[in-house]
Design an enzyme around this catalytic site. Structure first.
Site, PDB file in Angstrom:
ATOM      1  N   GLU A 238       1.165  -1.098  -0.198  1.00 38.84           N
ATOM      2  CA  GLU A 238      -0.015  -0.083  -0.078  1.00 38.84           C
ATOM      3  C   GLU A 238       0.798   1.419  -0.210  1.00 38.84           C
ATOM      4  OE1 GLU A 238      -4.010  -1.494   2.538  1.00 38.84           O
ATOM      5  OE2 GLU A 238      -1.660  -0.151   3.817  1.00 38.84           O
ATOM      6  N   CYS A 239       0.498   2.105  -0.417  1.00 33.91           N
ATOM      7  CA  CYS A 239       1.543   3.514  -1.090  1.00 33.91           C
ATOM      8  C   CYS A 239       2.498   3.055  -0.789  1.00 33.91           C
ATOM      9  CB  CYS A 239       0.469   3.975  -0.011  1.00 33.91           C
ATOM     10  SG  CYS A 239       0.902   6.766  -0.193  1.00 33.91           S
TER      11      CYS A 239
END
Length: 429
Positions: free
Chosen positions: A319-320
């Site tokens: 994620e990210c």
């Protein structure tokens, strides 16, 4: 339906930047000093404020949100907290009535009164007008008390309190504390473990509070709901979770969800560990990899270990910041570039300004999962994906989910409880 009662308030403000986080943290410390059990929540998606609030309260801070978390799960979290707490403090997001759903929507949904934090600098009687406006703007919400922040003097404090109607008591005034303000950077507050003098800052700020001990917080009933336990879809699965100064954007609820699914959680550091632990699946959350480029780039043993995991066709959620770590390279705001894992054929670069912000819902083969996005970087890649998120507020923000072998990578920070079965499918070896 049984319920549990305890004192509770939603700490809200007319706008961002009024001091909600500081006030919430110091209130948590204040009530702890009175030997009261305090539980703190944060409205909406956020990682940085909860770190400070967790430090101040001594307990993990969970998110409440009518859309991402959902009303039922939010109610469950509140009822569980009320079993243990004397006081529940809920820090709002943005201005009280801003956004969809807003802080006011959440307060109304659970019948929780509002503690209004108002920056009183450069005003006198207008402070009371703002407080009255916040109280009367909607019929389904009410302000139980106010806190005057950034007060200039005792005389100023007295003017503010005298202007308030009797129905809006002033719980406390906080005198201006510029030298002890919580430090911040481009994504928000600095991480709590980076602020080496956080204890002193909180202590000094608490000393600057003037409390009216005749004002008490109201008791609220939080009904219990019957919730089916999650099936043990990840029973015995060993999940490696990156957690250090570079990868720290973790919802406590996500960890709870994985454990409720039966997983064994094993934490490691891409900054200092030389290889992955003995794991079946890998979770790389967001954080600040751009602040640790040299260390991450030079830890080639860890990069090789992640490559071996990926090429063994083992599951990965990134994620990210976790996704940026898997890119070929990452360039920080000072234009320094470092080579990273290179699993994703992409290059990432930090930008001067925010590049995306918004709630996201992704539908994959009829299964929906929710989360949010908030980043300052852009990805340059020839990768294409038919899977992308949609923002419920009509914003143009639409984040892609890249899928390679068993890798699911996106800028989206997913809230696992919004679809535990999909998360289990992504992480099942």
């Amino acid at each position: 339906m049984q319920s549990q009662s305890c004192a509770a308030v939603v700490i809200a403000a007319p706008a961002s930047g009024q001091g909600k986080t500081t006030v919430t943290a110091v209130l948590a410390r204040h009530y702890r000093q009175q030997n009261k059990q305090v539980r703190v929540f944060k409205v909406g998606p956020d990682f940085l404020d909860p770190m400070v609030l967790e430090y101040a309260s001594g307990h993990p801070v969970y998110q409440l949100d009518l859309w991402m978390v959902g009303k039922q799960h939010s109610q469950q979290l509140l009822a569980e907290a009320a079993q243990q707490a004397d006081i529940i403090l809920i820090e709002g997001v943005m201005g009280l009535f801003d956004g969809e759903p807003s802080t006011a929507d959440l307060a109304a949904a659970f019948g929780i009164p509002i503690l209004a934090v108002i920056d009183a600098s450069s005003m006198a009687q207008t402070f009371a007008a703002i407080a009255v406006g916040l109280d009367q703007y909607r019929k389904d919400t009410r302000v139980a008390a106010v806190i005057a922040n950034k007060v200039g003097s005792e005389r100023h404090a007295d003017m503010l309190k005298k202007a308030l109607p009797n129905t809006l008591p002033c719980l406390a005034t906080l005198f201006r504390q510029t030298e002890h303000a919580l430090p911040s950077r481009y994504l928000g507050l600095q991480q709590a473990n980076e602020v080496t003098d956080l204890e002193q800052r909180l202590s000094h700020t608490l000393d600057a509070f003037d409390f009216d001990n005749t004002v008490s917080l109201p008791n609220i009933d939080f009904p219990f709901i019957d919730v089916e336990p999650l099936p043990l879809l990840l029973e015995g699965v060993k999940i490696g979770i990156a957690r250090d100064a570079a990868f720290s954007f973790l919802y406590q609820a996500n960890l709870d969800c994985l454990e409720a699914l039966g997983a064994d959680l094993i934490f490691f550091s891409p900054l200092t560990d030389k290889q992955l632990p003995d794991i079946d699946s890998l979770y790389l959350p967001g954080g600040y990899p751009e602040l640790h480029l040299e260390t991450l780039s030079q830890n080639t043993n860890m990069i090789q270990s992640i490559h071996q995991h990926y090429h063994a066709n083992k599951p990965i959620i990134a994620e990210c910041g976790g996704m940026l770590y898997l890119c070929e390279s990452l360039t920080d705001k000072a234009d320094n570039t470092a080579s990273l894992c290179g699993i994703l054929p992409a290059k990432a670069k930090l930008q001067a300004r925010l590049t995306a912000l918004g709630l996201q819902e992704v539908n994959i083969n009829g299964a929906a999962i929710r989360g949010h996005t908030y980043h300052h970087s852009l990805l340059s890649t020839e990768l294409v994906s038919e899977i992308s998120g949609q923002c419920p507020n009509g914003k143009s923000v639409s984040e892609v989910v890249y899928q390679q072998q068993r890798l699911n990578a996106s800028y989206i920070h997913f809230y696992f409880y919004s679809n535990p079965h999909l998360i289990a499918a992504w992480l099942t070896p």
